[in-house]
Design a protein around this motif. Structure first.
Motif, PDB file in Angstrom:
ATOM      1  N   GLY A   1       6.639  -1.588 -17.473  1.00 14.16           N
ATOM      2  CA  GLY A   1       6.475  -0.817 -16.245  1.00 14.16           C
ATOM      3  C   GLY A   1       5.070  -0.818 -15.687  1.00 14.16           C
ATOM      4  O   GLY A   1       4.382  -1.850 -15.660  1.00 14.16           O
ATOM      5  N   LEU A   2       4.627   0.340 -15.240  1.00 12.28           N
ATOM      6  CA  LEU A   2       3.301   0.473 -14.618  1.00 12.28           C
ATOM      7  C   LEU A   2       2.170   0.146 -15.587  1.00 12.28           C
ATOM      8  O   LEU A   2       1.168  -0.447 -15.187  1.00 12.28           O
ATOM      9  N   SER A   3       2.311   0.530 -16.844  1.00  8.60           N
ATOM     10  CA  SER A   3       1.236   0.271 -17.811  1.00  8.60           C
ATOM     11  C   SER A   3       0.951  -1.213 -17.939  1.00  8.60           C
ATOM     12  O   SER A   3      -0.205  -1.625 -18.038  1.00  8.60           O
ATOM     13  N   ARG A   4       1.975  -2.049 -17.927  1.00  9.19           N
ATOM     14  CA  ARG A   4       1.791  -3.493 -18.020  1.00  9.19           C
ATOM     15  C   ARG A   4       1.064  -4.035 -16.790  1.00  9.19           C
ATOM     16  O   ARG A   4       0.229  -4.930 -16.886  1.00  9.19           O
ATOM     17  N   LEU A   5       1.365  -3.464 -15.617  1.00 18.41           N
ATOM     18  CA  LEU A   5       0.831  -4.007 -14.368  1.00 18.41           C
ATOM     19  C   LEU A   5      -0.544  -3.467 -13.986  1.00 18.41           C
ATOM     20  O   LEU A   5      -1.369  -4.200 -13.437  1.00 18.41           O
ATOM     21  N   ILE A   6      -0.783  -2.185 -14.229  1.00 21.36           N
ATOM     22  CA  ILE A   6      -2.042  -1.583 -13.768  1.00 21.36           C
ATOM     23  C   ILE A   6      -2.864  -0.965 -14.886  1.00 21.36           C
ATOM     24  O   ILE A   6      -3.945  -0.461 -14.644  1.00 21.36           O
ATOM     25  N   GLY A   7      -2.341  -0.981 -16.106  1.00 21.29           N
ATOM     26  CA  GLY A   7      -3.074  -0.433 -17.246  1.00 21.29           C
ATOM     27  C   GLY A   7      -2.641   0.984 -17.572  1.00 21.29           C
ATOM     28  O   GLY A   7      -2.248   1.750 -16.691  1.00 21.29           O
ATOM     29  N   ALA A   8      -2.717   1.316 -18.829  1.00 18.44           N
ATOM     30  CA  ALA A   8      -2.269   2.628 -19.304  1.00 18.44           C
ATOM     31  C   ALA A   8      -3.170   3.756 -18.803  1.00 18.44           C
ATOM     32  O   ALA A   8      -2.725   4.901 -18.673  1.00 18.44           O
ATOM     33  N   ALA A   9      -4.429   3.467 -18.511  1.00 17.24           N
ATOM     34  CA  ALA A   9      -5.364   4.513 -18.095  1.00 17.24           C
ATOM     35  C   ALA A   9      -5.369   4.762 -16.578  1.00 17.24           C
ATOM     36  O   ALA A   9      -5.988   5.710 -16.112  1.00 17.24           O
ATOM     37  N   ALA A  10      -4.678   3.931 -15.816  1.00 15.24           N
ATOM     38  CA  ALA A  10      -4.673   4.093 -14.353  1.00 15.24           C
ATOM     39  C   ALA A  10      -4.012   5.408 -13.963  1.00 15.24           C
ATOM     40  O   ALA A  10      -3.019   5.822 -14.562  1.00 15.24           O
ATOM     41  N   GLN A  11      -4.560   6.063 -12.968  1.00 16.84           N
ATOM     42  CA  GLN A  11      -4.050   7.357 -12.527  1.00 16.84           C
ATOM     43  C   GLN A  11      -2.909   7.237 -11.523  1.00 16.84           C
ATOM     44  O   GLN A  11      -2.250   8.222 -11.225  1.00 16.84           O
ATOM     45  N   GLU A  12      -2.675   6.072 -10.990  1.00 14.96           N
ATOM     46  CA  GLU A  12      -1.641   5.881  -9.969  1.00 14.96           C
ATOM     47  C   GLU A  12      -0.284   5.765 -10.654  1.00 14.96           C
ATOM     48  O   GLU A  12       0.131   4.689 -11.055  1.00 14.96           O
ATOM     49  N   ARG A  13       0.424   6.884 -10.786  1.00 14.57           N
ATOM     50  CA  ARG A  13       1.689   6.932 -11.524  1.00 14.57           C
ATOM     51  C   ARG A  13       2.885   7.330 -10.675  1.00 14.57           C
ATOM     52  O   ARG A  13       4.009   7.290 -11.149  1.00 14.57           O
ATOM     53  N   ASP A  14       2.671   7.716  -9.423  1.00 17.16           N
ATOM     54  CA  ASP A  14       3.783   8.056  -8.524  1.00 17.16           C
ATOM     55  C   ASP A  14       4.223   6.773  -7.832  1.00 17.16           C
ATOM     56  O   ASP A  14       3.469   6.204  -7.034  1.00 17.16           O
ATOM     57  N   LEU A  15       5.433   6.318  -8.131  1.00 18.83           N
ATOM     58  CA  LEU A  15       5.912   5.027  -7.655  1.00 18.83           C
ATOM     59  C   LEU A  15       6.937   5.201  -6.548  1.00 18.83           C
ATOM     60  O   LEU A  15       7.876   5.989  -6.684  1.00 18.83           O
ATOM     61  N   TYR A  16       6.736   4.448  -5.450  1.00 18.62           N
ATOM     62  CA  TYR A  16       7.638   4.497  -4.293  1.00 18.62           C
ATOM     63  C   TYR A  16       7.989   3.077  -3.874  1.00 18.62           C
ATOM     64  O   TYR A  16       7.122   2.214  -3.809  1.00 18.62           O
ATOM     65  N   GLU A  17       9.256   2.879  -3.551  1.00 17.85           N
ATOM     66  CA  GLU A  17       9.688   1.591  -3.034  1.00 17.85           C
ATOM     67  C   GLU A  17       9.560   1.585  -1.519  1.00 17.85           C
ATOM     68  O   GLU A  17       9.960   2.548  -0.854  1.00 17.85           O
ATOM     69  N   VAL A  18       8.993   0.526  -0.969  1.00 19.96           N
ATOM     70  CA  VAL A  18       8.944   0.352   0.477  1.00 19.96           C
ATOM     71  C   VAL A  18      10.341  -0.084   0.914  1.00 19.96           C
ATOM     72  O   VAL A  18      10.841  -1.108   0.448  1.00 19.96           O
ATOM     73  N   GLN A  19      10.969   0.697   1.764  1.00 16.73           N
ATOM     74  CA  GLN A  19      12.325   0.387   2.199  1.00 16.73           C
ATOM     75  C   GLN A  19      12.295  -0.819   3.140  1.00 16.73           C
ATOM     76  O   GLN A  19      11.542  -0.837   4.112  1.00 16.73           O
ATOM     77  N   PRO A  20      13.107  -1.836   2.852  1.00 12.01           N
ATOM     78  CA  PRO A  20      13.028  -3.095   3.601  1.00 12.01           C
ATOM     79  C   PRO A  20      13.712  -3.073   4.971  1.00 12.01           C
ATOM     80  O   PRO A  20      13.741  -4.106   5.642  1.00 12.01           O
ATOM     81  N   ASP A  21      14.221  -1.947   5.400  1.00 14.22           N
ATOM     82  CA  ASP A  21      14.859  -1.917   6.717  1.00 14.22           C
ATOM     83  C   ASP A  21      13.813  -1.741   7.812  1.00 14.22           C
ATOM     84  O   ASP A  21      12.717  -1.246   7.571  1.00 14.22           O
ATOM     85  N   GLY A  22      14.143  -2.167   9.014  1.00 12.58           N
ATOM     86  CA  GLY A  22      13.228  -2.048  10.148  1.00 12.58           C
ATOM     87  C   GLY A  22      11.940  -2.804   9.901  1.00 12.58           C
ATOM     88  O   GLY A  22      11.937  -3.974   9.527  1.00 12.58           O
ATOM     89  N   GLN A  23      10.822  -2.134  10.088  1.00 11.21           N
ATOM     90  CA  GLN A  23       9.512  -2.763   9.937  1.00 11.21           C
ATOM     91  C   GLN A  23       9.033  -2.803   8.490  1.00 11.21           C
ATOM     92  O   GLN A  23       7.984  -3.349   8.195  1.00 11.21           O
ATOM     93  N   GLY A  24       9.822  -2.232   7.586  1.00  9.80           N
ATOM     94  CA  GLY A  24       9.462  -2.246   6.174  1.00  9.80           C
ATOM     95  C   GLY A  24       9.303  -3.661   5.639  1.00  9.80           C
ATOM     96  O   GLY A  24       8.406  -3.939   4.840  1.00  9.80           O
ATOM     97  N   THR A  25      10.168  -4.568   6.084  1.00  8.56           N
ATOM     98  CA  THR A  25      10.084  -5.963   5.647  1.00  8.56           C
ATOM     99  C   THR A  25       8.744  -6.579   6.048  1.00  8.56           C
ATOM    100  O   THR A  25       8.129  -7.310   5.273  1.00  8.56           O
TER     101      THR A  25
END
Length: 180
Positions: free
Chosen positions: A83-107
Motif C-alpha cells: 500500500g502507501l508504505s511501499r510507495l511513499i514510505g512508512a514515515a510519510a504523513q500523507e495517509r488520507d487516500l482519495y481516488e480521482v473520479q474519472p468521469d467528466g474532467q477527472g480523466t
C-alpha cells in the motif's frame, strides 16, 4: 426524579455537541511551492467537509486549467501489496487516500498528474488553514503495481468563504429567454 434530571442533562449535552460536529463545507486554495508542482498542477482549490474530528475531501479544482474532479475516499489495498508504505514510505504523513473520479474532467486531471495511468489516487496529510500541503499522486501502471507519479508541494493561499443565510431565491436564478 434524579434519573429524569440526569437524562435531560445528558440529552442537552449531546445536542450541544451535535451542532459543531455537523459538516461544514470549506474551500482552501493553494499555490505551487516548487517548479514541478507549478508545471504539472498549478494553483489548486480543494473542497472538503470539515467535521469536529475528521475531514473528507470532496473535489479538486484546477484554477489555471479550469478543470474539476470529484474525489472519493479509497482504501490503500487498491494500491497493491504494501500500500502507501511501499510507495511513499512508512514515515510519510500523507495517509488520507482519495481516488480521482474519472468521469467528466477527472480523466484530464489523471492524465496531467500521472501520464499513462487510467486511475489516480491522491494521498493527503491534514488540511490545516495557513499551512503548506503535500499531496502524493499515485497511479496505476499498465503492468505491475501502482506507482508514485508526483509529489506536489503547495503553499496555502487562502480560504474561499461561502455565503451565509438562506441563499438566492430560485426565481432570481431564472434567466429570460433570448431574444426578449
Amino acid at each position: 426524579m434524579p434519573r429524569t434530571s440526569a437524562f435531560l442533562l445528558t440529552c442537552a449535552a449531546v445536542l450541544a455537541l451535535a451542532a459543531p460536529a455537523s459538516a461544514a463545507v470549506r474551500f482552501f486554495s493553494y499555490e505551487p511551492a516548487d517548479d514541478t508542482t507549478r508545471r504539472v498542477a498549478g494553483d489548486l482549490t480543494f473542497q472538503f467537509n470539515q467535521r469536529l474530528i475528521f475531514t473528507t475531501l470532496l473535489t479538486i479544482h484546477s484554477t489555471e486549467g479550469e478543470a474539476s474532479a470529484d474525489l472519493k475516499p479509497s482504501d490503500e489495498h487498491v494500491l497493491g501489496a504494501g500500500g502507501l508504505s511501499r510507495l511513499i514510505g512508512a514515515a510519510a504523513q500523507e495517509r488520507d487516500l482519495y481516488e480521482v473520479q474519472p468521469d467528466g474532467q477527472g480523466t484530464d486531471l489523471i492524465h496531467a498528474f500521472c501520464p499513462g495511468s487510467a486511475h489516480a489516487w491522491l494521498a493527503f496529510g491534514r488540511l490545516v488553514e495557513g499551512r503548506p500541503l503535500r499531496v502524493r499522486v499515485l497511479g496505476d501502471a499498465a503492468s505491475g503495481p501502482a506507482r508514485l507519479c508526483e509529489t506536489f508541494e503547495f503553499n496555502y493561499r487562502g480560504e474561499w468563504k461561502l455565503p451565509t443565510g438562506p441563499g438566492v431565491p430560485a426565481s432570481d436564478l431564472k434567466q429570460p429567454r433570448f431574444p426578449y
